[in-house]
Every structure is written in structure tokens, then in C-alpha cells.
Design a protein around this motif. Sequence first.
Motif, PDB file in Angstrom:
ATOM      1  N   LEU A  79      -9.284   3.927  -3.047  1.00 44.52           N
ATOM      2  CA  LEU A  79      -8.629   2.711  -2.572  1.00 44.52           C
ATOM      3  C   LEU A  79      -7.322   3.030  -1.845  1.00 44.52           C
ATOM      4  O   LEU A  79      -6.880   2.275  -0.988  1.00 44.52           O
ATOM      5  CB  LEU A  79      -8.352   1.773  -3.748  1.00 44.52           C
ATOM      6  CG  LEU A  79      -9.601   1.196  -4.429  1.00 44.52           C
ATOM      7  CD1 LEU A  79      -9.182   0.287  -5.558  1.00 44.52           C
ATOM      8  CD2 LEU A  79     -10.478   0.449  -3.441  1.00 44.52           C
ATOM      9  N   VAL A  80      -6.709   4.148  -2.196  1.00 42.08           N
ATOM     10  CA  VAL A  80      -5.479   4.572  -1.529  1.00 42.08           C
ATOM     11  C   VAL A  80      -5.624   6.035  -1.153  1.00 42.08           C
ATOM     12  O   VAL A  80      -6.463   6.762  -1.675  1.00 42.08           O
ATOM     13  CB  VAL A  80      -4.240   4.379  -2.448  1.00 42.08           C
ATOM     14  CG1 VAL A  80      -4.021   2.938  -2.758  1.00 42.08           C
ATOM     15  CG2 VAL A  80      -4.402   5.178  -3.740  1.00 42.08           C
ATOM     16  N   ARG A 101       0.819  -1.217   0.000  1.00 39.17           N
ATOM     17  CA  ARG A 101       0.000   0.000   0.000  1.00 39.17           C
ATOM     18  C   ARG A 101       0.854   1.269   0.000  1.00 39.17           C
ATOM     19  O   ARG A 101       0.633   2.171  -0.827  1.00 39.17           O
ATOM     20  CB  ARG A 101      -0.958  -0.018   1.191  1.00 39.17           C
ATOM     21  CG  ARG A 101      -1.976   1.106   1.180  1.00 39.17           C
ATOM     22  CD  ARG A 101      -2.793   1.110   2.467  1.00 39.17           C
ATOM     23  NE  ARG A 101      -3.916   2.034   2.384  1.00 39.17           N
ATOM     24  CZ  ARG A 101      -5.141   1.694   2.041  1.00 39.17           C
ATOM     25  NH1 ARG A 101      -5.416   0.438   1.728  1.00 39.17           N
ATOM     26  NH2 ARG A 101      -6.109   2.594   1.993  1.00 39.17           N
ATOM     27  N   PRO A 102       1.876   1.392   0.887  1.00 41.25           N
ATOM     28  CA  PRO A 102       2.728   2.594   0.799  1.00 41.25           C
ATOM     29  C   PRO A 102       3.449   2.716  -0.535  1.00 41.25           C
ATOM     30  O   PRO A 102       3.667   3.835  -1.021  1.00 41.25           O
ATOM     31  CB  PRO A 102       3.712   2.412   1.963  1.00 41.25           C
ATOM     32  CG  PRO A 102       3.015   1.494   2.907  1.00 41.25           C
ATOM     33  CD  PRO A 102       2.210   0.574   2.056  1.00 41.25           C
ATOM     34  N   PHE A 103       3.819   1.597  -1.134  1.00 43.38           N
ATOM     35  CA  PHE A 103       4.508   1.667  -2.418  1.00 43.38           C
ATOM     36  C   PHE A 103       3.580   2.166  -3.520  1.00 43.38           C
ATOM     37  O   PHE A 103       3.969   2.994  -4.348  1.00 43.38           O
ATOM     38  CB  PHE A 103       5.065   0.290  -2.777  1.00 43.38           C
ATOM     39  CG  PHE A 103       5.566   0.202  -4.193  1.00 43.38           C
ATOM     40  CD1 PHE A 103       6.775   0.778  -4.543  1.00 43.38           C
ATOM     41  CD2 PHE A 103       4.823  -0.450  -5.174  1.00 43.38           C
ATOM     42  CE1 PHE A 103       7.241   0.712  -5.852  1.00 43.38           C
ATOM     43  CE2 PHE A 103       5.280  -0.526  -6.475  1.00 43.38           C
ATOM     44  CZ  PHE A 103       6.496   0.063  -6.808  1.00 43.38           C
ATOM     45  N   PRO A 110       2.327  12.375  -4.025  1.00 44.34           N
ATOM     46  CA  PRO A 110       3.116  11.146  -4.114  1.00 44.34           C
ATOM     47  C   PRO A 110       4.556  11.427  -4.479  1.00 44.34           C
ATOM     48  O   PRO A 110       4.850  12.347  -5.240  1.00 44.34           O
ATOM     49  CB  PRO A 110       2.402  10.352  -5.216  1.00 44.34           C
ATOM     50  CG  PRO A 110       1.782  11.397  -6.078  1.00 44.34           C
ATOM     51  CD  PRO A 110       1.385  12.514  -5.150  1.00 44.34           C
ATOM     52  N   MET A 111       5.439  10.605  -3.912  1.00 45.16           N
ATOM     53  CA  MET A 111       6.856  10.692  -4.240  1.00 45.16           C
ATOM     54  C   MET A 111       7.118   9.779  -5.417  1.00 45.16           C
ATOM     55  O   MET A 111       7.606   8.657  -5.266  1.00 45.16           O
ATOM     56  CB  MET A 111       7.698  10.314  -3.029  1.00 45.16           C
ATOM     57  CG  MET A 111       7.430  11.188  -1.795  1.00 45.16           C
ATOM     58  SD  MET A 111       7.815  12.925  -2.103  1.00 45.16           S
ATOM     59  CE  MET A 111       9.578  12.792  -2.317  1.00 45.16           C
ATOM     60  N   GLY A 112       6.778  10.227  -6.596  1.00 43.67           N
ATOM     61  CA  GLY A 112       6.852   9.375  -7.776  1.00 43.67           C
ATOM     62  C   GLY A 112       8.021   9.647  -8.680  1.00 43.67           C
ATOM     63  O   GLY A 112       8.045   9.156  -9.803  1.00 43.67           O
ATOM     64  N   GLY A 113       8.972  10.483  -8.281  1.00 43.69           N
ATOM     65  CA  GLY A 113      10.123  10.734  -9.121  1.00 43.69           C
ATOM     66  C   GLY A 113      10.125  12.156  -9.663  1.00 43.69           C
ATOM     67  O   GLY A 113       9.434  13.063  -9.174  1.00 43.69           O
ATOM     68  N   LEU A 114      10.914  12.393 -10.725  1.00 45.04           N
ATOM     69  CA  LEU A 114      11.067  13.729 -11.297  1.00 45.04           C
ATOM     70  C   LEU A 114       9.784  14.222 -11.946  1.00 45.04           C
ATOM     71  O   LEU A 114       9.559  15.435 -12.029  1.00 45.04           O
ATOM     72  CB  LEU A 114      12.200  13.717 -12.321  1.00 45.04           C
ATOM     73  CG  LEU A 114      13.598  13.406 -11.775  1.00 45.04           C
ATOM     74  CD1 LEU A 114      14.610  13.372 -12.898  1.00 45.04           C
ATOM     75  CD2 LEU A 114      14.004  14.424 -10.724  1.00 45.04           C
ATOM     76  N   GLY A 115       8.940  13.293 -12.414  1.00 45.96           N
ATOM     77  CA  GLY A 115       7.704  13.720 -13.059  1.00 45.96           C
ATOM     78  C   GLY A 115       6.774  14.437 -12.109  1.00 45.96           C
ATOM     79  O   GLY A 115       6.052  15.366 -12.501  1.00 45.96           O
TER      80      GLY A 115
END
Length: 344
Positions: free
Chosen positions: A294-295, A276-278, A301-306
Amino acid sequence: MNGRQGWLYISENYLGFYSFLLGVEKKQLVELKDIKDITKENSKRNMFADSLKIVTKEKEETHMFSNMFRRDEVYDLLVQLAGQAMLRVLRNAGGDAPGHSTSDPSNSPISERDRSIRSPESTSSGFVSPLKHDLAAQKRNMDLCLHFKLPLTEKLVMNEINVGYTSGSVPTSVLENNYYPGHLYLSESFLSFESINRQVPPQQHLPLCSLVLPLYTIKRVERLSSGSYATSLSITTWHKMEHVFHLHVHKTICEQFCGALGKQLSHHRVNMKKLRPFLETCESENMLNAEHNLVDVSTEPMGGLGVQFGYPGDARKAKDKSKMKLWRKYFQGNEVVRLANGGF
């Protein structure tokens, strides 16, 4: 070798030749990691296929072994051992082979076997499996990992079983389009399936249906009533996708498979809590689960450079809300299963 009769010895790291004929002794030792090429050759004026030519890397030495009764078997064994020797060299040098997992080397089946053989305690207390039998199991594991693109540290828990795959719990006939007979594989962290039926030429080597389910994404497993002599398993994943496998094997094998699956699922309880955290770090989950909650998407979110610099295009400015809704409905109503037409 050099016209001398003798014996060929193969270990995990070395290839040795020994000859003692007419009072003359001959020894030759070659490290498997130094082998550059192994080819099959013919001897006796190209009449008999009983020879192997081995070329080393640094000194460019060529070793010819002939009059071998099991040339093909020795060739397959040497190719496998030489590949494993190179993997150990790359791992010890601080790098990995292409596609090799970057996890802890202690989880590798090769390193585990090395430690068990080299440890005096394990050698004295327990029986070490023969090299040939151990290599056969490693070859099956390697073939599974390469075929389904799994981490190279994966190991089979049970042999493949014959199943029929359907999407959903509604009973289906073999003649219907959404029934796929095939083979099911259970490894330490994945459940893999591939159908027997193949695509039409020129893609006849590809299956009509295949899927790989990480065990930590499975939320529920239940048995379905398929008759007195049949067993079916309904597997529901995190995204509420249901996969039904009709097991076409003996009842004893069904019980063994269900027991092994339950045992492997219990080993991944820690990873299930981390799922879930991922998923909260995945931008695709925000789009997919915005309406169903659901989340938790309240935090960025820490999803990267995007996430920090933005993604190409803006759905609101481009007035593509309708397209986003269609994509959301498509992902929510379709199974994540690779089909012959390229769909999911």
C-alpha cells in the motif's frame, strides 16, 4: 463588597466593581489573570448561598461579593474567563498550557475573537456576538476537545446527532452485539463518535465504543439504501476500514450534516495528499503493508532514533516470525475502534 451596594462588571480580561452611595464613590478593578482562587460562600450567618470570594495571586487580596441573585451563573462565567486569560498569558509568554496545541495562534478561536473585538474596522462594519453567547460556544468546543482528546483549537461545525454505529455495510439489528447507538460529532478536522451504553462498574463512566476519525484519513463517503425515511453513511478510511453510521434524525438535518461533512472534507484535500508521505515514516506501516504494497517501503523510513539505532529485540533472531504474522493479520482484520474490553 466591604458592606457597600453596587454593580459588578465582567469583561474578557477584567472584573470591575462600582458603587456610588450617599455621595461616596468606590471603584475596584481586578485582572482575571491575577485571580488565584474563586470559591462560593454563604452570607447572612451562613443562611443564604449568594456570595463569592475571590483571592488574587500577588498581593493575596481577598474580595467578597454578596447578595448576588445569580451567583452560580457568575461563578461559572468567571471560572471560564479566568482560564482563558491564563491561556493567553502562557501563549504570549512563549509557552502553551498542558495539552494546548502548538499551532499558529491565529487559528485559535480566542485570538480570533480578540482581534475582531479590538479591530476598529470589524467593530464598525459587523456586529460582534454577545460575550455570553460566545463563551457558551467556546465551552462546548472546549468540552468536546477535552472529552475526545482533540487539539484545543478544534471547533464544532454542527451539534451532535443521534446515530447508530456498525462495523461494515451489512445491515444489523439493534439486538446484535456490533450495533452501538450513540452521538456523532463533526468538528473542523475530526469526526468523533461515542456510544450511549456504558461499561459495567467500576468503569460505568466509560462508553462501550468510541472512535475519532481525522477527516484527512477518509478516502470515500457514500450513502447506503436504508429505506425511504432513513439515511446511512458508509465511511472508508485510508486502511480500507469501513464505518457505517445510521443517522436517526430528520431528513433535513441529515442533508445539513452531509453537506457540512462534504465541505469539511474539501478543506482537507491538501492534508490528504500529505498523508501518504507521512505514513511512510512510520515503522508500523512497513510491518502492516509489507505484503499488500500500500505504501512504498523500498527506501528506509525516517522514523526517528529507532530506525537509526534499532528497536529492542530482533524478530528474525528470536524466531518470532509467526508472532509477526499473527499481529499483521490482527491489525488488518480489526477496526481501530476502542471497545469496552480494551481491544481495537
